[in-house]
Design an enzyme around this catalytic site. Structure first.
Site, PDB file in Angstrom:
ATOM      1  N   HIS A 199       0.820  -1.213   0.000  1.00 55.52           N
ATOM      2  CA  HIS A 199       0.000   0.000   0.000  1.00 55.52           C
ATOM      3  C   HIS A 199       0.853   1.261   0.000  1.00 55.52           C
ATOM      4  CE1 HIS A 199      -3.478  -2.642   1.161  1.00 55.52           C
ATOM      5  NE2 HIS A 199      -3.874  -2.008   0.082  1.00 55.52           N
ATOM      6  N   ARG A 306     -10.040   5.233  -3.643  1.00 54.18           N
ATOM      7  CA  ARG A 306      -9.852   4.567  -2.348  1.00 54.18           C
ATOM      8  C   ARG A 306     -10.231   5.573  -1.254  1.00 54.18           C
ATOM      9  NH1 ARG A 306      -5.033   2.692  -5.117  1.00 54.18           N
ATOM     10  NH2 ARG A 306      -4.929   0.407  -5.124  1.00 54.18           N
ATOM     11  N   ARG A 342     -14.875   3.425  -3.818  1.00 56.37           N
ATOM     12  CA  ARG A 342     -14.782   2.119  -3.150  1.00 56.37           C
ATOM     13  C   ARG A 342     -15.067   2.301  -1.668  1.00 56.37           C
ATOM     14  NH1 ARG A 342      -9.321  -1.250  -3.042  1.00 56.37           N
ATOM     15  NH2 ARG A 342      -8.790   0.260  -1.427  1.00 56.37           N
ATOM     16  N   GLU A 441     -10.890  -9.620  -6.400  1.00 56.44           N
ATOM     17  CA  GLU A 441      -9.498  -9.614  -5.932  1.00 56.44           C
ATOM     18  C   GLU A 441      -9.200 -10.809  -5.035  1.00 56.44           C
ATOM     19  OE1 GLU A 441      -8.713  -6.004  -3.754  1.00 56.44           O
ATOM     20  OE2 GLU A 441     -10.682  -5.995  -2.830  1.00 56.44           O
ATOM     21  N   ASN A 464      -3.746  -6.458  -7.439  1.00 52.57           N
ATOM     22  CA  ASN A 464      -2.760  -6.429  -6.339  1.00 52.57           C
ATOM     23  C   ASN A 464      -3.064  -7.544  -5.347  1.00 52.57           C
ATOM     24  OD1 ASN A 464      -2.191  -4.095  -7.679  1.00 52.57           O
ATOM     25  ND2 ASN A 464      -3.279  -2.807  -6.216  1.00 52.57           N
ATOM     26  N   ASP A 465      -4.320  -7.583  -4.927  1.00 48.15           N
ATOM     27  CA  ASP A 465      -4.681  -8.654  -4.000  1.00 48.15           C
ATOM     28  C   ASP A 465      -4.882  -9.983  -4.721  1.00 48.15           C
ATOM     29  OD1 ASP A 465      -4.622  -7.595  -1.384  1.00 48.15           O
ATOM     30  OD2 ASP A 465      -6.332  -6.344  -1.872  1.00 48.15           O
ATOM     31  N   ARG A 475       2.014  -9.236  -0.527  1.00 42.70           N
ATOM     32  CA  ARG A 475       2.425  -8.168  -1.442  1.00 42.70           C
ATOM     33  C   ARG A 475       3.353  -7.150  -0.792  1.00 42.70           C
ATOM     34  NH1 ARG A 475      -3.481  -5.221  -2.142  1.00 42.70           N
ATOM     35  NH2 ARG A 475      -2.438  -3.260  -2.553  1.00 42.70           N
ATOM     36  N   CYS A 512      -8.660  -2.315 -11.825  1.00 47.03           N
ATOM     37  CA  CYS A 512      -8.113  -1.161 -11.111  1.00 47.03           C
ATOM     38  C   CYS A 512      -6.848  -1.536 -10.341  1.00 47.03           C
ATOM     39  CB  CYS A 512      -9.163  -0.563 -10.173  1.00 47.03           C
ATOM     40  SG  CYS A 512      -9.740  -1.726  -8.941  1.00 47.03           S
TER      41      CYS A 512
HETATM   42  C1  PEP Z   1      -6.178  -4.436  -5.613  1.00 54.75           C
HETATM   43  O1  PEP Z   1      -6.112  -5.244  -4.692  1.00 54.75           O
HETATM   44  O2  PEP Z   1      -5.780  -4.666  -6.765  1.00 54.75           O
HETATM   45  C2  PEP Z   1      -6.722  -3.097  -5.365  1.00 54.75           C
HETATM   46  C3  PEP Z   1      -6.910  -2.239  -6.345  1.00 54.75           C
HETATM   47  O3  PEP Z   1      -6.983  -2.760  -4.065  1.00 54.75           O
HETATM   48  P1  PEP Z   1      -5.863  -2.266  -2.994  1.00 54.75           P
HETATM   49  O4  PEP Z   1      -4.580  -2.117  -3.747  1.00 54.75           O
HETATM   50  O5  PEP Z   1      -6.370  -1.009  -2.430  1.00 54.75           O
HETATM   51  O6  PEP Z   1      -5.863  -3.391  -2.028  1.00 54.75           O
HETATM   52 MG    MG Z   2      -7.240  -4.829  -2.874  1.00 52.51          MG
END
Ligand code: PEP
Ligand code: MG
Length: 588
Positions: A199, A306, A342, A441, A464-465, A475, A512
């Site tokens: 993050h 976010r 979100r 995700e 990402n998740d 991550r 996203c």
């Molecule tokens: C993701 O997980 O790809 C996402 C966009 O959410 P975040 O990065 O805020 O967990």
């Molecule tokens: Mg996420």
């Protein structure tokens, strides 16, 4: 007299987290050092200060209880006893009484007074040459740090010492620390830990602060005042560069700035392939103020707003009105294009100091996102209320994070309906047909995408998740960063299935996650028929350039070929070659 010889140059390899080249001086953050500043209180502030102190005591007590029950399970009786000792020191009536008396008598801030009282106590223990007492000193230091952090509102690393422009170097930065970085002063940052999609790294890209993470030991090697080059494009940090290195990077910085200028010329051109296929290009926002820069980069809407920042930058829950105003302001700016808000995705590594989270062994697999919201309907409803009210100010849509099963979608929609009902009964205006989408995700949601799609208006893939959970690779952990590939074949296949499932059910599918901002992935994503890519604002021009320079038919062929490959290395090599052949440019 011996002259000081120049410090030796050290080149560190890390992970490129946010692009840009910066040359500056190091400002080192040291997490374990607590900073306590002395402040005079006005007479009418004293009782509030004592209340804050008591509140911090309660928070610390709860944290210690949580730690104790964990210690009991993991270590047994001995572990439990460690925290008995901590609780005793925390609740020591002499220390508490003396602190409160001195806050009143000296009219000074609680953290400062408590620190003085404990220091005195600690010094007397240190004098006793006995293992038992030395153990108590360690316990006392621990309790002191914890309580002082809680008095200071849960902040771990105060940045108050940063008075001029510098490059921040730290072991790690949590999202709440990153949120607090002042862009006017923080030119760049480098950390020992962290991954490309941690993050902190995502926030750095949003805030356009060049950064390198996962260097392993920069915080040990660097000292405040050292000269440091941050190459956020290639993931390099060069400490105490030689004059020739410095010159090389001054030239690189110039080239990078020139390229950025060229790309800005694409701003008003459509994001359309050579054979006329449009793919919506929108922006990810971590903070509302980024909206201007997103529009300047040519974003047509916001695909992911976010909202955690509202909760992380305050000392208490935001008031509904305040939240509504923030959303409405952004909605107006991007209208008529969509603003996809979100709902709260806290938990994991995003923990506001005023919300009590249990100490979890696997927080990212724990109580976060929609799980937290469904169990805290008051917080969730207040946010939904603010979003719904903002829906009349623009083209607002709701996006639900961390969905892992159908029941969560049903429950969330049910709560949304309740809030709609309350607004209707109060005759407050909102868009009754507001679109609701879910993040894909979590692998279980990806597998069930076809059924989930029946319940919502759109799907947005959070890579990402999705990568983290599919590859079981944290991550934020640089030791497994080698597993979190840019183009894992498993995840590409999942993406294809999700897009097909969404389209089969007649809903649009966007992405996203950070893969959408990766130029190496663009041709594959275009070929897979994603309807929208929501990217970090600064990445938008380059992604648009790539989309505009190929036909959809060619992109389809490329993605079909990539999807037949069995390893990410193979896919990366293939994509780099495609890229080089077509655009005569190497992708970093
Ligand atoms: C993701 O997980 O790809 C996402 C966009 O959410 P975040 O990065 O805020 O967990
Ligand atoms: Mg996420």
């Amino acid at each position: 007299m011996k002259r000081n010889s120049p410090k030796k140059m050290i080149k560190l390899e890390g992970i490129a987290a946010s692009p840009g080249i910066v040359i500056g001086q190091v400002f080192k953050l040291t997490g374990d050092v607590i900073k306590v500043e002395e402040r005079d209180l006005q007479p009418d502030e004293i009782s509030q200060e004592i209340k804050n102190f008591n509140k911090a005591l309660e928070t610390t007590k709860r944290q210690l209880f949580d730690l104790q029950s964990q210690a009991k399970t993991k270590i047994g009786k001995e572990g439990e006893q460690i925290f008995d000792a901590h609780q005793m020191l925390l609740e020591d009536p002499v220390i508490i009484k003396e602190t409160i008396d001195l806050i009143k008598k000296l009219a000074k801030n609680a953290d400062f007074v408590y620190y003085q009282v404990v220091q005195k106590f600690q010094k007397s223990l240190e004098k006793v040459d006995d293992e038992f007492f030395l153990g108590r000193v360690a316990d006392l230091k621990d309790v002191k740090r914890r309580l002082i952090r809680n008095i200071q509102g849960g902040k771990k690393m105060p940045l108050s010492g940063l008075t001029q422009k510098a490059i921040v170097v730290a072991n790690d930065l949590t999202p709440s620390e990153t949120v607090l970085l002042d862009k006017q002063k923080v030119m760049a940052f480098a950390t020992d830990r962290g991954g490309k999609n941690s993050h902190a790294a995502i926030m750095a890209r949003s805030m356009e602060i060049p950064s390198v993470v996962g260097t392993n030991d920069i915080s040990e090697l660097a000292s405040s005042g050292d000269t440091l080059i941050i190459d956020g494009i290639n993931g390099k940090a060069i400490l105490n560069p030689t004059p020739s290195s410095l010159n090389k990077y001054l030239k690189k910085r110039q080239e990078y700035d020139e390229e950025t200028k060229q790309l800005s010329k694409l701003k008003n051109l459509p994001s359309r392939s050579l054979d006329g296929k449009d793919i919506e290009l929108s922006a990810n926002l971590d903070f509302p103020d980024e909206v201007t820069s997103a529009i300047n980069y040519g974003a047509r809407g916001v695909g992911l707003f976010r909202t955690e920042y509202i909760y992380l930058t305050r000392e208490q829950l935001p008031a509904l009105e305040e939240e509504h105003r923030e959303y409405a302001r952004v909605a107006k700016k991007v209208a008529p294009h969509p603003l996809i808000i979100r709902t709260l995705d806290i938990g994991g590594d995003k923990n506001p100091c005023y919300i009590k989270f249990p100490e979890e062994e696997n927080p990212v697999l724990g109580w976060r996102g929609i799980r937290f919201c469904l169990e805290n309907p008051k917080i969730f409803k207040s946010q939904l209320n603010a979003i719904l009210q903002a829906s009349v100010s623009g083209n607002v849509k709701i996006l639900l994070p961390m969905i892992s099963c159908l029941e969560e979608v049903h429950q969330a929609k049910n709560i949304i309906d309740q809030v709609k009902g309350e607004l209707l009964s109060k005759k407050i205006e909102f868009n009754e047909n507001i679109e609701i989408g879910i993040m894909i995700e979590v692998p279980s949601a990806a597998i069930m995408a076809e059924h989930l799609a029946e319940e919502v208006d759109f799907l947005s893939i959070g890579t990402n998740d999705l990568i983290q959970y599919t590859l079981a690779a944290d991550r934020g952990n640089q030791h497994v960063a080698n597993l979190s590939k840019r183009l894992p074949p498993s995840v590409l296949r999942i993406i294809k299935n999700v897009v097909d499932a969404g389209h089969k059910k007649g809903v649009w599918v966007g992405m996203c996650g950070e893969m959408a901002s990766d130029p190496l992935a663009t041709l594959i994503l275009l070929g897979l028929d994603l309807d929208e890519l929501s990217v970090s604002p600064a990445a938008l021009p380059e992604i648009k350039k790539i989309i505009r320079s190929i036909s959809y038919t060619d992109a389809q062929k490329i993605s079909e070929k990539a999807l037949q490959m069995k390893s990410s290395e193979q896919i990366e090599i293939y994509m780099r070659n495609v890229f080089y052949t077509r655009f005569k440019k190497k992708i970093v």
